[in-house]
Enzyme design. Structure first.
Site, PDB file in Angstrom:
ATOM      1  N   SER A  92       0.821  -1.201   0.000  1.00 50.97           N
ATOM      2  CA  SER A  92       0.000   0.000   0.000  1.00 50.97           C
ATOM      3  C   SER A  92       0.860   1.258   0.000  1.00 50.97           C
ATOM      4  O   SER A  92       1.601   1.512  -0.935  1.00 50.97           O
ATOM      5  CB  SER A  92      -0.965  -0.046   1.180  1.00 50.97           C
ATOM      6  N   ASP A 230      -2.061   6.607  -3.112  1.00 55.37           N
ATOM      7  CA  ASP A 230      -0.893   5.867  -2.668  1.00 55.37           C
ATOM      8  C   ASP A 230      -0.582   4.778  -3.697  1.00 55.37           C
ATOM      9  O   ASP A 230      -1.190   4.734  -4.774  1.00 55.37           O
ATOM     10  CB  ASP A 230      -1.122   5.279  -1.271  1.00 55.37           C
ATOM     11  N   ASP A 232      -1.162   1.573  -4.096  1.00 53.47           N
ATOM     12  CA  ASP A 232      -2.162   0.628  -4.583  1.00 53.47           C
ATOM     13  C   ASP A 232      -3.532   1.273  -4.767  1.00 53.47           C
ATOM     14  O   ASP A 232      -4.514   0.586  -5.045  1.00 53.47           O
ATOM     15  CB  ASP A 232      -2.271  -0.577  -3.651  1.00 53.47           C
ATOM     16  N   ASP A 234      -5.779   2.506  -2.834  1.00 55.41           N
ATOM     17  CA  ASP A 234      -6.920   2.392  -1.930  1.00 55.41           C
ATOM     18  C   ASP A 234      -7.114   3.692  -1.151  1.00 55.41           C
ATOM     19  O   ASP A 234      -8.192   3.937  -0.599  1.00 55.41           O
ATOM     20  CB  ASP A 234      -6.798   1.187  -0.999  1.00 55.41           C
TER      21      ASP A 234
END
Length: 459
Positions: A92, A230, A232, A234
């Site tokens: 992440s 960020d 990834d 999410d």
């Protein structure tokens, strides 16, 4: 093994192919027979996915390979394909040397504590249901995951007067956002758009400090807002049309106020600003607080009366759309809000904020210190909540003492309606914490204190 957001750590020491193989074996051995697997842009993810997939198939699970995609793309694909689970290889917002593994249920919500405990138990005991050569699982590509996610985003919003937007992809998997916003008619400029798991453009986590280039570009152009993800995607954070970073609690208040109406509830973690309570009270809604972590917010958001869940870190959940924090969806929702309600700076200014203080102290044993903190707070205050750390609610403010999940620290947060009161609450909280730390280094002091508490009243 699993923290609040799955497994995360340095590749080659804490996160290895051997660990990924074990997790894959454990997931399949828990009777998750069809599993969606994908990863973020980190180079190490390719090796980890290979090992994870081998473990899944070795224990009989069929694998749908989503490839490199955003975490919300993969989480959505689990529910859409009727798979039993999903696994994303991602760290992440962590730095480039790290990687990790996050597990998703059939609904697209992160695995809860019980399911994680079952996986961790199997890995710890090295207990797997290895299958014979003719019972091992299959593997096939899932090529349309990103396209299906994009289609869902286009359906989720209506942008009547499309704004001009700069999207800082952060060299991660958030390029989906730029494409969808362009499809919705927005004029889109991208920043750090090349996928690169070394994150050369900026650190993966979007914060006020890391989004200087985005703020400068928005301020220097006619853009109406800037959006950042960020690694990834999410998470989503924003800057307004002047280039000013939108305070995290203010963004939470804006999303919450827009989603809620009279009688509705919004889920947010302990430590969330009173600004969110005030914004929701104005529309007849309220806040229900959870433990820190988007998984806990998602659990609470699954209740029928909860219309939105948010964590100031940048995880935003619209449960009617998906139980996974979805950065691209948040970006589209913010574009819709600005198109409907006007400049983002004015919207932020409409959120009344309060003085908030934050500090932290380094401790040798977080758990022992927090045990002593709880005892001391219960002696001094009436309205406390030990759901996650120790939260003390007072009429004109609150403070929270909470152990860091990743560092040898106890964090202190205090908020009040005046700066003087916020400083006083912070000082009171630090006094409790310092007393608890000192007691650990002086056991005789703690024994004397316990004896005083237990002694009968003296004339």
């Amino acid at each position: 093994m699993f923290g609040t957001s799955g497994i995360r750590g340095p590749v080659g020491s804490e996160v290895t192919a051997a660990l990924a193989l074990s997790v894959g074996r454990a997931v399949a051995s828990e009777d998750y027979d069809c599993v969606v697997v994908g990863r973020d842009v980190r180079k190490s993810g390719a090796v980890l996915v290979d090992a994870l997939t081998a473990g899944l198939r070795e224990c009989g699970a069929d694998v749908l390979e989503a490839g490199v995609a955003s975490t919300p793309t993969i989480a959505r694909a689990v529910a859409r394909t009727d798979a039993d689970a999903g696994v994303v290889v991602t760290a992440s917002h962590n730095p480039a040397p790290d990687n990790g593994i996050k597990l998703w249920s059939a609904s697209g919500k992160a695995f809860g504590p019980e399911r994680l405990a079952a996986i961790e138990s199997r890995v710890g005991d090295d207990e797997y249901d290895l299958q014979s050569w003719d019972e091992q699982g299959s593997s096939e590509p899932l090529a349309d995951a990103t396209d299906r996610h994009a289609a869902a985003l286009r359906e989720a919003v209506t942008v009547a007067d499309p704004p001009s937007i700069v999207v800082d992809i952060g060299n991660g998997t958030g390029g989906l956002t730029a494409g969808v916003l362009s499809d919705l008619g927005c004029e889109v400029t991208t920043l750090n758009g090349q996928r690169d798991g070394a994150f050369p453009g900026r650190p993966s986590e979007p914060t006020r400090e890391t989004l200087g280039d985005l703020s400068a570009l928005v301020a220097a152009t006619d853009a109406d807002l800037g959006i950042a993800h960020d690694g990834d995607a999410d998470r989503m954070q924003a800057v307004d049309e002047t280039g000013a970073f939108v305070p995290k609690d203010a963004l939470l208040a804006l999303f919450a106020r827009e989603a809620a109406s009279d009688g509705d509830t919004v889920a947010a973690p302990v430590g969330t600003s009173m600004a969110v309570d005030d914004a929701l009270a104005a529309v007849g809604a309220s806040v229900t607080r959870t433990r820190v972590g988007d998984g806990f917010v998602a659990d609470r958001a699954a209740r029928s009366d909860v219309v939105f869940g948010g964590e100031p870190s940048g995880a935003w959940i619209w449960p009617d759309e998906t139980p996974c924090p979805d950065g691209p969806l948040a970006a589209c929702k913010l574009a819709e809000l600005v198109a409907d309600r006007g400049p983002l700076s004015a919207l932020v200014a409409s959120v009344e904020t309060h003085p908030i203080r934050r500090t932290s102290l380094e401790v040798a044993d977080k758990n022992a210190v927090m045990d002593r903190v709880r005892d001391r707070v219960r002696e001094r205050y009436d309205d406390i909540d030990a759901l996650d750390g120790v939260y003390v609610d007072l009429e004109d403010g609150w403070f929270l003492l909470r152990a860091s999940g990743t560092e040898p620290l106890v964090r202190v947060t205090a908020e009040a309606r005046t700066a003087t009161r916020a400083e006083r609450l912070e000082a009171d909280a630090v006094d409790v914490l310092e007393d608890a730390i000192a007691a650990g280094s002086n056991p005789e002091r703690e024994s004397d204190r316990d004896a005083d508490l237990l002694a009968p009243d003296r004339p």
